[in-house]
Write a protein that holds these residues in place. Structure first.
Motif, PDB file in Angstrom:
ATOM      1  N   LEU A 140       1.935   2.005  -3.436  1.00  0.00           N
ATOM      2  CA  LEU A 140       0.851   2.279  -4.380  1.00  0.00           C
ATOM      3  C   LEU A 140       0.903   3.691  -4.970  1.00  0.00           C
ATOM      4  O   LEU A 140       0.642   3.862  -6.165  1.00  0.00           O
ATOM      5  N   PRO A 141       1.231   4.737  -4.210  1.00  0.00           N
ATOM      6  CA  PRO A 141       1.264   6.088  -4.800  1.00  0.00           C
ATOM      7  C   PRO A 141       2.242   6.243  -5.955  1.00  0.00           C
ATOM      8  O   PRO A 141       2.095   7.165  -6.774  1.00  0.00           O
ATOM      9  N   THR A 142       3.231   5.359  -6.047  1.00  0.00           N
ATOM     10  CA  THR A 142       4.170   5.441  -7.174  1.00  0.00           C
ATOM     11  C   THR A 142       3.566   4.876  -8.448  1.00  0.00           C
ATOM     12  O   THR A 142       4.132   5.057  -9.527  1.00  0.00           O
ATOM     13  N   HIS A 143       2.444   4.192  -8.328  1.00  0.00           N
ATOM     14  CA  HIS A 143       1.757   3.618  -9.491  1.00  0.00           C
ATOM     15  C   HIS A 143       0.454   4.380  -9.683  1.00  0.00           C
ATOM     16  O   HIS A 143      -0.603   3.986  -9.201  1.00  0.00           O
ATOM     17  N   LYS A 144       0.545   5.496 -10.387  1.00  0.00           N
ATOM     18  CA  LYS A 144      -0.585   6.429 -10.479  1.00  0.00           C
ATOM     19  C   LYS A 144      -1.811   5.820 -11.148  1.00  0.00           C
ATOM     20  O   LYS A 144      -2.936   6.277 -10.919  1.00  0.00           O
ATOM     21  N   GLY A 145      -1.604   4.788 -11.972  1.00  0.00           N
ATOM     22  CA  GLY A 145      -2.730   4.224 -12.719  1.00  0.00           C
ATOM     23  C   GLY A 145      -3.462   3.112 -11.998  1.00  0.00           C
ATOM     24  O   GLY A 145      -4.390   2.519 -12.561  1.00  0.00           O
ATOM     25  N   LEU A 146      -3.064   2.802 -10.770  1.00  0.00           N
ATOM     26  CA  LEU A 146      -3.703   1.706 -10.029  1.00  0.00           C
ATOM     27  C   LEU A 146      -4.602   2.258  -8.929  1.00  0.00           C
ATOM     28  O   LEU A 146      -4.218   3.192  -8.207  1.00  0.00           O
ATOM     29  N   LEU A 165       0.833  -1.206   0.000  1.00  0.00           N
ATOM     30  CA  LEU A 165       0.000   0.000   0.000  1.00  0.00           C
ATOM     31  C   LEU A 165       0.869   1.257   0.000  1.00  0.00           C
ATOM     32  O   LEU A 165       0.519   2.261  -0.638  1.00  0.00           O
ATOM     33  N   ASN A 166       1.999   1.208   0.695  1.00  0.00           N
ATOM     34  CA  ASN A 166       2.910   2.346   0.712  1.00  0.00           C
ATOM     35  C   ASN A 166       3.525   2.587  -0.666  1.00  0.00           C
ATOM     36  O   ASN A 166       3.873   3.731  -1.005  1.00  0.00           O
TER      37      ASN A 166
END
Length: 381
Positions: free
Chosen positions: A168-174, A165-166
């Motif tokens: 996740l912000p690096t994967h803008k499309g998810l 989850l931490n």
């Protein structure tokens, strides 16, 4: 039992079905649906498992009865067919797909794949799907597979989920929709280790620990359970359970969690020959084995065979290990007193519904003692 299968036989003859087929008893199916409505915890929605009910009219019938548009999917060709057939359906993958499989279907863009939630089981797969979303310039919905005791994969502990989850912000499309837990092991835990009830409670507690790591906007899908356990969940963190096979009750689902459910799907096939069986070789060998009770004195050959199914009628019909199984003409032992003729029907109960329902072409739908429809099945490939 005899009267019931006599009714099925008459219906098949009247419908001119004289080859192996999958027969669905719609009246029994509706009885099973009614039991789900009665026993399902009111806080839970049902997500129908398409691999176990791989027939669009069957999925539609159950979905309308339960008022659900949620489906769990496992195989892209079936996913695509379901998306096209049900414009309101919301699909969750029940196993992680290779990223190449996701890319292949998403690049075609011929159906609304935005209604699909992809399953993520590792940090590596998260990165792969993040890269795919960037590549396609699309938003992909995802859910995380969590391990609550089955140990078949997924995030093994809440801390591991937090790390994903931490990232996740690096994967803008998810976009995270929630989690999927499966506790198929619970009904099989022996009393020595606490038994099924304790295993189910532990799985629910573990799921809650994972869900606690999710943000408030990441809890749309809190999925747990399968056919054997769905109706045993009361309270807990989940908002939906998955169910499929329970509605037709194959042999492998004769479990305490489904008491009162009736088998609704059968393989029906004509009996080609009724014989006094004899093994290849000296007749004395067969007679000796018969005297020892190792080989039947009466038997028959079926049209087809070698299915994932257990014989149920004629009563006492069994396979015999001294003659190999055959997908062409299956030998079955009979009781000596069995009254059976060529042209009668034999009935077998599938051990599972997935794949078996698709094996015979259109399903023969029985209601009120008559074959009232033939329902096409979904592709296996």
């Amino acid at each position: 039992m005899k009267a019931y299968f006599a009714t099925l036989s008459d219906a098949l003859r009247e419908a001119d079905i004289f080859q192996p087929c999958l027969l669905l008893d719609l009246d029994r199916l509706d009885g099973n649906i009614a039991l789900v409505k009665k026993r399902l915890d009111p806080s839970l929605a049902v997500r129908l498992v398409d691999k176990s009910l791989a027939c669009l009219p069957l999925l539609s019938h159950i979905g309308k009865a339960l008022g659900t548009h949620r489906l769990m999917t496992f195989h892209p060709p079936i996913t695509e067919a379901v998306l096209k057939a049900f414009p309101d359906a919301d699909l969750l993958y029940g196993k992680p797909m290779p990223v190449g499989a996701a890319r292949a279907v998403l690049c075609r863009g011929d159906v609304a794949w935005s209604r699909v939630c992809w399953l993520i089981d590792t940090q590596e797969r998260l990165a792969e799907y993040g890269a795919l979303a960037d590549e396609l310039g699309a938003e992909l919905r995802i859910a995380f597979e969590i391990d609550v005791g089955l140990h078949r994969g997924g995030f093994a502990e809440p801390a591991a989920l937090s790390r994903a989850l931490n990232a996740l912000p690096t994967h803008k499309g998810l976009r995270c929709e929630g989690v999927m837990a499966y506790e198929a092991h619970a009904p099989h835990i022996p009393g020595l280790f606490g038994g099924p009830a304790k295993a189910l409670a532990q799985a629910s507690e573990q799921a809650a620990a994972f869900v606690a790591r999710l943000g408030a906007d990441q809890r749309h899908v809190l999925n747990i359970g399968g056919s054997k356990t769905a109706l045993l969940h009361h309270g807990g963190i989940a908002n939906e359970v998955s169910m499929g096979s329970a509605f037709v009750l194959p042999v492998d689902f004769d479990t305490p969690g489904l008491e009162g459910f009736q088998p609704a799907a059968f393989i029906a096939t004509p009996i080609l020959k009724v014989v006094e069986p004899m093994l290849p070789g000296p007749p004395a060998v067969s007679r000796l084995l018969q005297a020892l009770g190792r080989f039947p004195r009466k038997g028959c050959y079926l049209y087809g065979g070698k299915w994932m199914a257990e014989p149920v009628f004629p009563e006492g019909m069994t396979t015999n290990g001294l003659l190999d199984l055959s997908s062409n003409q299956q030998f079955m032992g009979l009781l000596a007193q069995a009254v059976v003729r060529p042209g009668d029907y034999a009935f077998l109960r599938p051990t599972q519904s997935e794949a078996v329902l698709q094996h015979f072409g259109p399903i023969a739908v029985l209601s009120g003692g008559r074959i009232v429809d033939r329902w096409p099945v979904l592709p296996m490939l």
